[in-house]
Design a protein around this motif. Structure first.
Motif, short mmCIF file in Angstrom:
data_model
loop_
_atom_site.label_atom_id
_atom_site.label_comp_id
_atom_site.label_asym_id
_atom_site.label_seq_id
_atom_site.Cartn_x
_atom_site.Cartn_y
_atom_site.Cartn_z
N ARG A 164 -7.60 2.48 -5.58
CA ARG A 164 -7.76 3.73 -4.63
C ARG A 164 -9.14 4.20 -4.63
O ARG A 164 -9.88 4.36 -5.52
N ASP B 27 0.85 -1.31 -0.03
CA ASP B 27 -0.10 0.13 0.00
C ASP B 27 0.85 1.35 0.19
O ASP B 27 0.63 2.48 -0.21
N PRO C 233 -6.66 2.79 0.10
CA PRO C 233 -5.66 2.11 -0.96
C PRO C 233 -6.31 1.20 -1.83
O PRO C 233 -5.58 0.87 -2.72
N PHE D 260 -9.38 8.76 2.12
CA PHE D 260 -8.26 7.75 1.36
C PHE D 260 -8.58 6.24 1.72
O PHE D 260 -8.96 5.90 3.07
N ALA E 117 -1.48 9.54 -2.68
CA ALA E 117 -2.66 10.28 -2.11
C ALA E 117 -2.03 11.58 -1.30
O ALA E 117 -2.96 12.55 -1.54
N ALA F 8 0.53 3.82 -2.99
CA ALA F 8 -0.96 4.47 -2.92
C ALA F 8 -1.03 5.63 -2.06
O ALA F 8 -1.45 6.67 -2.22
N TYR F 9 -0.34 5.30 -0.74
CA TYR F 9 -0.31 6.44 0.42
C TYR F 9 0.36 7.61 -0.11
O TYR F 9 -0.26 8.72 -0.11
#
Length: 199
Positions: free
Chosen positions: A190, A26, A145, A143, A33, A29-30
């Motif tokens: 996401r 993940d 993921p 958010f 974001a 993706a973090y």
């Protein structure tokens, strides 16, 4: 998920030790974001419902050494996992309920909230509390993921029209809570909704 804080704590306490191992991929993706949150050097940011602190390193990188990063979570075991992972070096960790944050009004430039909105017992009131601690014009990122459909499939359930994160539900909820949604993405890889605090 139950509206009862005790059940939320029990759910995450039972999973805290293995959380990062269950979702090892993940990180990108973090980071992506956090980049969309548009933070600047020196900004003050709250990671609301920070869990094991996976957002803290990219948040720290975004605001730099002069910025302030605070991770708040309701579950002690998740914060302990964040410390074991060394993420307390990237931000201050705080045991706190997002429904009653121990901060003065307008303490932050932004709030990052990963996987939080589905666990809020009173989403409208809790989003207003997040608004309270953000300066006028400050931003909020909700958010996850993975997207809503992928998450539902992982959990063995189907999406329903009353899903809080569906755009037709989330946009007016944010508006009633003093936020203006500026972006919405619900893809397999996401879920991300961005909003700005309105006055």
């Amino acid at each position: 998920m139950s509206d009862d804080h005790t059940h939320v704590q029990e759910f995450f306490t039972a999973r805290a030790a293995d959380w990062d191992r269950r979702f090892p991929d993940d990180g990108p993706a973090y980071a992506a974001a956090v980049a969309e949150l548009g933070l600047d050097e020196g900004d003050r940011v709250l990671d609301a419902g920070c869990g094991t602190g996976r957002a803290l390193p990219p948040l720290r990188a975004a605001v730099g050494a002069s910025g302030v990063v605070v991770g708040a979570d309701l579950t002690p075991a998740m914060l302990q996992a964040a410390v074991r992972a060394g993420r307390d070096r990237d931000g201050r960790l705080l045991l706190a309920d997002v429904a009653a944050l121990p901060f003065r009004p307008e303490s932050f430039d932004a709030v990052f909230a990963a996987g939080l909105v589905a666990h809020l017992p009173g989403p409208g009131d809790d989003l207003r509390e997040l608004r309270r601690v953000v300066r006028p014009g400050g931003t909020l990122a909700l958010f996850h993921p993975i997207g809503r459909a992928a998450l539902a499939a992982r959990q063995g359930r189907t999406l329903t029209p009353d899903d809080l994160r569906a755009e037709p539900n989330l946009r007016p909820l944010l508006a009633r809570s003093g936020w203006h949604m500026t972006a919405y993405a619900d893809e397999d890889v996401r879920f991300l909704a961005l909003a700005v605090r309105e006055d």
